[in-house]
Each structure stands twice: as structure tokens, then as C-alpha cells.
Design an enzyme around this catalytic site. Structure first.
Site, PDB file in Angstrom:
ATOM      1  N   THR A 243       0.818  -1.213   0.000  1.00  0.00           N
ATOM      2  CA  THR A 243       0.000   0.000   0.000  1.00  0.00           C
ATOM      3  C   THR A 243       0.853   1.265   0.000  1.00  0.00           C
ATOM      4  O   THR A 243       0.331   2.361   0.196  1.00  0.00           O
ATOM      5  CB  THR A 243      -0.915   0.006   1.239  1.00  0.00           C
TER       6      THR A 243
ATOM      7  N   ALA B 138       3.291   8.116  10.587  1.00  0.00           N
ATOM      8  CA  ALA B 138       2.396   8.163   9.441  1.00  0.00           C
ATOM      9  C   ALA B 138       3.235   8.175   8.163  1.00  0.00           C
ATOM     10  O   ALA B 138       4.450   8.384   8.187  1.00  0.00           O
ATOM     11  CB  ALA B 138       1.517   9.415   9.496  1.00  0.00           C
ATOM     12  N   LYS B 139       2.560   7.933   7.028  1.00  0.00           N
ATOM     13  CA  LYS B 139       3.281   7.856   5.756  1.00  0.00           C
ATOM     14  C   LYS B 139       4.046   9.134   5.453  1.00  0.00           C
ATOM     15  O   LYS B 139       5.091   9.104   4.813  1.00  0.00           O
ATOM     16  CB  LYS B 139       2.298   7.544   4.628  1.00  0.00           C
ATOM     17  N   ARG B 140       3.516  10.269   5.889  1.00  0.00           N
ATOM     18  CA  ARG B 140       4.163  11.540   5.581  1.00  0.00           C
ATOM     19  C   ARG B 140       5.115  12.003   6.672  1.00  0.00           C
ATOM     20  O   ARG B 140       5.705  13.074   6.580  1.00  0.00           O
ATOM     21  CB  ARG B 140       3.089  12.617   5.350  1.00  0.00           C
TER      22      ARG B 140
ATOM     23  N   ALA C 285       8.793  11.899   3.124  1.00  0.00           N
ATOM     24  CA  ALA C 285       8.355  10.900   2.150  1.00  0.00           C
ATOM     25  C   ALA C 285       7.738  11.606   0.949  1.00  0.00           C
ATOM     26  O   ALA C 285       7.063  12.615   1.099  1.00  0.00           O
ATOM     27  CB  ALA C 285       7.336   9.956   2.777  1.00  0.00           C
TER      28      ALA C 285
END
Length: 317
Positions: A11, A249-251, A316
Site C-alpha cells: 500500500t 504516518a506515511k508523511r 516521504a
């Protein structure tokens, strides 16, 4: 022989939380002369990002975490292929067919809203236990919607798991979860089913993963027993968090292995920092995974590991 696995969901790019558990799992296997397996958990198509599985595999290789079985291995080593869950549906269907013949499953056409209204309110952060609405209904009735398939959990099913990090995990599955879903109404197989079917089929003896998955373990142990198999041993590691202690988190800056790599940070530095947090090295000095095998056996950490502050500026993409 010890066989461990790392099973990422495609993902997005490999984040440090995934690298953290992958390194721990790799070292556990290699120190014992065992094998390390990589398996892609892509059960939910809408969440899968094209190319993500390949990027994750590339980043694992960059870190030096080679695998004995998994995507891209030569045919003679691919003893338990395929290693992508979306290609293993026939195996899951066979298990559901067997459960059905044994009277262990039933169709459920309840909506989430209906379940929430019928069930007692869970504590914050807990799942809503299924109240058993469809358990004794005629399975041949006209359905309100495409039904899910649920496991008929025997009353008083108390499962105890000896976790290498968390200690005893004990759960009355019949009360705290109820009859849980094995296949959704849209035909997607449930994580609980697929993960234990694959662990048993691939001979996985030890699972090292994040503590956020600990609550699902008793359900997987129950399924393993119903399948007549021996569940793996478990170690649920504390989670990796941002440099300020907040949820990763992804960021989050420094969260992505790919972002660190593209910022010019050496793979050995990433491994060294992770190894220190895992108790595999006394300091955070740069080192390859193979350099961790001669050190004394680790006592897995009990506290979350924070992304180094100097990596926080690496965003990211």
C-alpha cells in the site's frame, strides 16, 4: 528449523516500522541457521498500489535482508509459491469449503450499522464483537445483501498465547470477538484466515510483527487449531514512532526507507540504528545485517523506538 517471515502489504513504500520487524525477523532466522520468507499480503485490491511490492522488495534487498523464499526466487527454491496472497485464493477457498462441511461457518448479511446497533458498545480502540444475529438463521434464506462468511466460534473459546515480548495474551474469542468474518460479502478473504493458512502452509515457526497486531493473534491461533496445525510462536514488538513520539504516518519525516535512501543515507546506517533499538547492537553505529549475527541473542525491546531526529527532515514523497 526456524522459519520466519515478513509479510508487507503493498500500500506504499517500506516504512521504518516494517524495516524494524523485517530486520528482527531476519536476524532471528539467520542466527538459528533458519530461513526467512517474504510474502506479499495484497488481499484488498483497492488499497494496493501498483509497483509497491516491487519497491518494498528492492528496499529490503538494499538493506541487506535477502530472503530464502519469496518474490523473485528461482523456481527450485520457490517451494511454497505463490508468495502473493491474491494468487492463493484456491487455498483459502478449500479451507472454507472444509469448514463449511464441518458446520463451522454460516452466511451473515448484517450491515456494520446493524451490528453496531445490536452489539454492546466496545471499549475505545476495541472492535465491536459480533452479537450472533445470523448464527441460527436459515442459511438458504433470501439475503439482504451479499453475505459475509463467519466462523461459528464455540462458546467459551479461551485462547492463551505466550508472546515473547508481551507475555501472556489471553482472550475469550467467543465473547471479545464473537463469530468473526472469514470472507467478506464482496468476496475478499479476511486477513485472519489468509495469514494463518499461509503461515501453516509455508511452515512458518516464528512470527515477529508489530504490537498493533497482537489482539488478532488469538483468532489466528484458534483457526490454526481448527485446521489441525501448530500455530507459530509470536513476538509482538513495540511500534516505531516519530521523533517526537507521535504515531508514525506515511508523511512523517524519516518514516520511509525509500526517502532515506534517496536522501543519500547509507543502508548500513539505517540497519545500525534499527539494530540498536532492537537490542541487537550496543550502539547505533553503521553495520550490515550479517554483522549482527555474532552478537549475543537479543532481549526484544519493551518500548517504542523513535525515528532519529536527524532523519526528521527527510520527507516521504
Amino acid at each position: 528449523m526456524i522459519r520466519t517471515r515478513f509479510a508487507p502489504s503493498p500500500t506504499g513504500d517500506l516504512h521504518l516500522g516494517g524495516a524494524w520487524t523485517a530486520l528482527a525477523s531476519w536476524v532471528l532466522a539467520r542466527r538459528a541457521g533458519g530461513e526467512f520468507v517474504v510474502r506479499v499480503e495484497d488481499l484488498d485490491p483497492p488499497r494496493t498500489i501498483r509497483g509497491s511490492a516491487e519497491r518494498i522488495a528492492d528496499d529490503l534487498a538494499w538493506l541487506g535482508l535477502g530472503w530464502d523464499e519469496g518474490p523473485g526466487v528461482p523456481r527450485e527454491r520457490a517451494l511454497h509459491a505463490p508468495y502473493v496472497q491474491s494468487a492463493r485464493g484456491a487455498l483459502y477457498t478449500a479451507v472454507l469449503d472444509d469448514f463449511g462441511r464441518r458446520g463451522l461457518t454460516y452466511p451473515c448479511d448484517c450491515s456494520r450499522a446493524e451490528i453496531a446497533r445490536a452489539a454492546s458498545a466496545p471499549h475505545p480502540g476495541e472492535e465491536t464483537p459480533y452479537p450472533g444475529t445470523c448464527r441460527d438463521r436459515d442459511p438458504a434464506r433470501a439475503m439482504k445483501r451479499e453475505p459475509a462468511l463467519r466462523l461459528r466460534v464455540p462458546e467459551g473459546t479461551r485462547i492463551r498465547v505466550a508472546d515473547a515480548v508481551l507475555g501472556a495474551i489471553e482472550q475469550d474469542v467467543s465473547v471479545e470477538c464473537g463469530d468473526f468474518v472469514l470472507r467478506r460479502g464482496d468476496g475478499v478473504f479476511a486477513y485472519q484466515l489468509a495469514v494463518i493458512v499461509d503461515d501453516l502452509a509455508m511452515g512458518i515457526t516464528d512470527v515477529v510483527r508489530g504490537a498493533d497486531l497482537a489482539a488478532s493473534t488469538p483468532r489466528q491461533v484458534l483457526l490454526a487449531r481448527l485446521l489441525g496445525g501448530e500455530p507459530p510462536r509470536y513476538a509482538h514488538l513495540p511500534l516505531v514512532v516519530a521523533s517526537d513520539g507521535s504515531r508514525l504516518a506515511k508523511r512523517t519525516g524519516g518514516a520511509s526507507v525509500r526517502a532515506l535512501r534517496e536522501a543519500g543515507i547509507d543502508a548500513r546506517e539505517v540497519v545500525g540504528r534499527l539494530a540498536q533499538g532492537l537490542g541487537l547492537a550496543g550502539d547505533g553505529g553503521a553495520r550490515a545485517p550479517s554483522e549482527l549475527l555474532a552478537s549475543p541473542a537479543a532481549h526484544w525491546p519493551r518500548e517504542s523506538w523513535r525515528v532519529p531526529r536527524e532523519w526528521a527532515h527527510v520527507a516521504a514523497k
